[in-house]
Design an enzyme around this catalytic site. Sequence first.
Site, PDB file in Angstrom:
ATOM      1  N   TYR A   1       0.874  -1.169   0.000  1.00  0.00           N
ATOM      2  CA  TYR A   1       0.000   0.000   0.000  1.00  0.00           C
ATOM      3  C   TYR A   1       0.914   1.222   0.000  1.00  0.00           C
ATOM      4  O   TYR A   1       1.268   1.770   1.045  1.00  0.00           O
ATOM      5  CB  TYR A   1      -0.926   0.008   1.218  1.00  0.00           C
ATOM      6  CG  TYR A   1      -1.947  -1.111   1.229  1.00  0.00           C
ATOM      7  CD1 TYR A   1      -2.229  -1.839   0.074  1.00  0.00           C
ATOM      8  CD2 TYR A   1      -2.643  -1.434   2.382  1.00  0.00           C
ATOM      9  CE1 TYR A   1      -3.160  -2.868   0.080  1.00  0.00           C
ATOM     10  CE2 TYR A   1      -3.588  -2.455   2.391  1.00  0.00           C
ATOM     11  CZ  TYR A   1      -3.821  -3.174   1.240  1.00  0.00           C
ATOM     12  OH  TYR A   1      -4.750  -4.187   1.251  1.00  0.00           O
TER      13      TYR A   1
ATOM     14  N   PHE B   1     -13.539  -4.364   0.350  1.00  0.00           N
ATOM     15  CA  PHE B   1     -14.449  -3.774  -0.639  1.00  0.00           C
ATOM     16  C   PHE B   1     -15.905  -3.791  -0.161  1.00  0.00           C
ATOM     17  O   PHE B   1     -16.824  -3.805  -0.979  1.00  0.00           O
ATOM     18  CB  PHE B   1     -14.349  -4.474  -2.005  1.00  0.00           C
ATOM     19  CG  PHE B   1     -13.018  -4.358  -2.693  1.00  0.00           C
ATOM     20  CD1 PHE B   1     -12.227  -3.232  -2.519  1.00  0.00           C
ATOM     21  CD2 PHE B   1     -12.562  -5.363  -3.539  1.00  0.00           C
ATOM     22  CE1 PHE B   1     -10.998  -3.112  -3.163  1.00  0.00           C
ATOM     23  CE2 PHE B   1     -11.343  -5.255  -4.185  1.00  0.00           C
ATOM     24  CZ  PHE B   1     -10.554  -4.131  -4.000  1.00  0.00           C
TER      25      PHE B   1
ATOM     26  N   GLY C   1     -17.641  -2.012  -2.947  1.00  0.00           N
ATOM     27  CA  GLY C   1     -18.469  -2.951  -3.703  1.00  0.00           C
ATOM     28  C   GLY C   1     -17.869  -3.233  -5.061  1.00  0.00           C
ATOM     29  O   GLY C   1     -16.652  -3.404  -5.198  1.00  0.00           O
TER      30      GLY C   1
HETATM   31  N1  LIG Z   1      -6.800  -8.806   1.000  1.00  0.00           N
HETATM   32  C1  LIG Z   1      -6.891  -8.072  -0.085  1.00  0.00           C
HETATM   33  O1  LIG Z   1      -6.608  -8.533  -1.190  1.00  0.00           O
HETATM   34  C2  LIG Z   1      -7.382  -6.657  -0.013  1.00  0.00           C
HETATM   35  C3  LIG Z   1      -7.718  -5.987  -1.189  1.00  0.00           C
HETATM   36  C4  LIG Z   1      -8.168  -4.671  -1.109  1.00  0.00           C
HETATM   37  C5  LIG Z   1      -8.278  -4.057   0.121  1.00  0.00           C
HETATM   38  N2  LIG Z   1      -7.938  -4.720   1.260  1.00  0.00           N
HETATM   39  C6  LIG Z   1      -8.069  -4.055   2.602  1.00  0.00           C
HETATM   40  O2  LIG Z   1      -9.436  -3.784   2.791  1.00  0.00           O
HETATM   41  C7  LIG Z   1      -9.621  -2.402   3.125  1.00  0.00           C
HETATM   42  C8  LIG Z   1     -10.971  -1.943   2.594  1.00  0.00           C
HETATM   43  O3  LIG Z   1     -10.958  -1.948   1.193  1.00  0.00           O
HETATM   44  P1  LIG Z   1     -10.964  -0.590   0.365  1.00  0.00           P
HETATM   45  O4  LIG Z   1     -10.348   0.496   1.146  1.00  0.00           O
HETATM   46  O5  LIG Z   1     -10.418  -0.894  -0.959  1.00  0.00           O
HETATM   47  O6  LIG Z   1     -12.483  -0.398   0.058  1.00  0.00           O
HETATM   48  P2  LIG Z   1     -13.740   0.016   0.918  1.00  0.00           P
HETATM   49  O7  LIG Z   1     -13.438   0.255   2.327  1.00  0.00           O
HETATM   50  O8  LIG Z   1     -14.756  -0.961   0.564  1.00  0.00           O
HETATM   51  O9  LIG Z   1     -14.105   1.401   0.206  1.00  0.00           O
HETATM   52  C9  LIG Z   1     -13.199   2.452   0.140  1.00  0.00           C
HETATM   53  C10 LIG Z   1     -13.706   3.421  -0.901  1.00  0.00           C
HETATM   54  O10 LIG Z   1     -14.944   3.968  -0.501  1.00  0.00           O
HETATM   55  C11 LIG Z   1     -14.806   5.377  -0.245  1.00  0.00           C
HETATM   56  N3  LIG Z   1     -15.470   5.645   1.023  1.00  0.00           N
HETATM   57  C12 LIG Z   1     -15.234   5.068   2.222  1.00  0.00           C
HETATM   58  N4  LIG Z   1     -16.069   5.562   3.151  1.00  0.00           N
HETATM   59  C13 LIG Z   1     -16.833   6.476   2.522  1.00  0.00           C
HETATM   60  C14 LIG Z   1     -17.879   7.335   2.943  1.00  0.00           C
HETATM   61  N5  LIG Z   1     -18.315   7.341   4.210  1.00  0.00           N
HETATM   62  N6  LIG Z   1     -18.456   8.157   2.028  1.00  0.00           N
HETATM   63  C15 LIG Z   1     -18.041   8.154   0.728  1.00  0.00           C
HETATM   64  N7  LIG Z   1     -17.047   7.364   0.265  1.00  0.00           N
HETATM   65  C16 LIG Z   1     -16.452   6.534   1.156  1.00  0.00           C
HETATM   66  C17 LIG Z   1     -13.316   5.642  -0.177  1.00  0.00           C
HETATM   67  O11 LIG Z   1     -13.013   6.933  -0.639  1.00  0.00           O
HETATM   68  P3  LIG Z   1     -12.440   8.085   0.354  1.00  0.00           P
HETATM   69  O12 LIG Z   1     -11.013   7.742   0.635  1.00  0.00           O
HETATM   70  O13 LIG Z   1     -12.612   9.328  -0.442  1.00  0.00           O
HETATM   71  O14 LIG Z   1     -13.284   8.059   1.584  1.00  0.00           O
HETATM   72  C18 LIG Z   1     -12.785   4.590  -1.132  1.00  0.00           C
HETATM   73  O15 LIG Z   1     -12.937   5.003  -2.467  1.00  0.00           O
HETATM   74  C19 LIG Z   1      -8.419  -1.718   2.466  1.00  0.00           C
HETATM   75  O16 LIG Z   1      -8.182  -0.442   3.011  1.00  0.00           O
HETATM   76  C20 LIG Z   1      -7.338  -2.719   2.717  1.00  0.00           C
HETATM   77  O17 LIG Z   1      -6.820  -2.561   4.029  1.00  0.00           O
HETATM   78  C21 LIG Z   1      -7.503  -6.016   1.217  1.00  0.00           C
END
Ligand SMILES: NC(=O)c1ccc[n+]([C@@H]2O[C@H](COP(=O)([O-])OP(=O)(O)OC[C@H]3O[C@@H](n4cnc5c(N)ncnc54)[C@H](OP(=O)(O)O)[C@@H]3O)[C@@H](O)[C@H]2O)c1
Length: 275
Positions: free
Chosen positions: A58, A205, A209
């Site tokens: 990251y 996600f 989503g």
């Molecule tokens: N094991 C794996 O392969 C894998 C893969 C991907 C991710 N991960 C982990 O899972 C965590 C979660 O996944 P993710 O961060 O990709 O996706 P997520 O938490 O599902 O969504 C994040 C996205 O949503 C937006 N968002 C979040 N809260 C919001 C709100 N209240 N209002 C409007 N937009 C919002 C964020 O933008 P803003 O920043 O603008 O809020 C960002 O674009 C990651 O941070 C990582 O630690 C693991």
Amino acid sequence: MPVTAEDSGTAALAGRSVRRMGFGTMRLTANPDRDLAIRVLHRAVELGVNHLDTAAFYVSPGGTLGVGSGPKRYAAELIRAALSPYPDDLVIATKVVSSSPLRERVETNLRLLGVDALDVVNLRLYDRAAASLEVQFEELAGLQREGLIRHLGISNVHRHHLDQAQAIAPVVCVQNAYGVDLRLPSDTELLHECERRGIAFVPFFSVAGTGREKGYTAGAGITIPEGVSEQQFRIAWTLHQGPHVLAIPGTGSLAHLEENIAAGALRLPAFTAGP
Ligand SMILES: NC(=O)c1ccc[n+]([C@@H]2O[C@H](COP(=O)([O-])OP(=O)(O)OC[C@H]3O[C@@H](n4cnc5c(N)ncnc54)[C@H](OP(=O)(O)O)[C@@H]3O)[C@@H](O)[C@H]2O)c1
């Protein structure tokens, strides 16, 4: 009084009790504002989050999200800068990709986080269609025996991978993509299987989503109750899937962080449980 992560309840992870509302750090490096990222981490912990998810890859520019410019910013290094010396109750989970040199990646995580041992390392399958993860999981189990890793998890997996891993060493968590508009029946089965086996299920996600790495995109076709944002609904829905499910929504925004943590206090089925 703001809603805190305490309102989401607790679940077992890595031999400890963590708040079910955690924080994913992948989005922290999207914005070049280092001070903001540090403030977001401080605020998460201040609001009771004691489970962080990260990875040495990251990093911006050049990492998973492929965004940004300027000098390299590692999420794991931001965690260290913001939170070290770490609170006793904090669990930091990280991950290494199965196609990478595993010892080297584990050592990079140790260095960036500034610790002697990693709380949790997930073996993240590069190719979910892989028949086996045994060779790589054996290697991580060896690093665990050396004392570099305390607990092991697996990510981007199917059920047979869980069987293979558990035959080698204890598995404390499974991390797969999963959300109200992003769920394969086999992942729903795996989620329930994890509960039966006493393993935490940690979906990623859950907010983004189907937008996946690109981030949140509206339009899951779900009915959102009044006074609740769609993002909050998605998080509440996630936590509703089982007492062993931990949320790790990711954001680089203080306002979004607070909004997301508040979702941990929402209780389904006080409103619709989604499609
Ligand atoms: N094991 C794996 O392969 C894998 C893969 C991907 C991710 N991960 C982990 O899972 C965590 C979660 O996944 P993710 O961060 O990709 O996706 P997520 O938490 O599902 O969504 C994040 C996205 O949503 C937006 N968002 C979040 N809260 C919001 C709100 N209240 N209002 C409007 N937009 C919002 C964020 O933008 P803003 O920043 O603008 O809020 C960002 O674009 C990651 O941070 C990582 O630690 C693991």
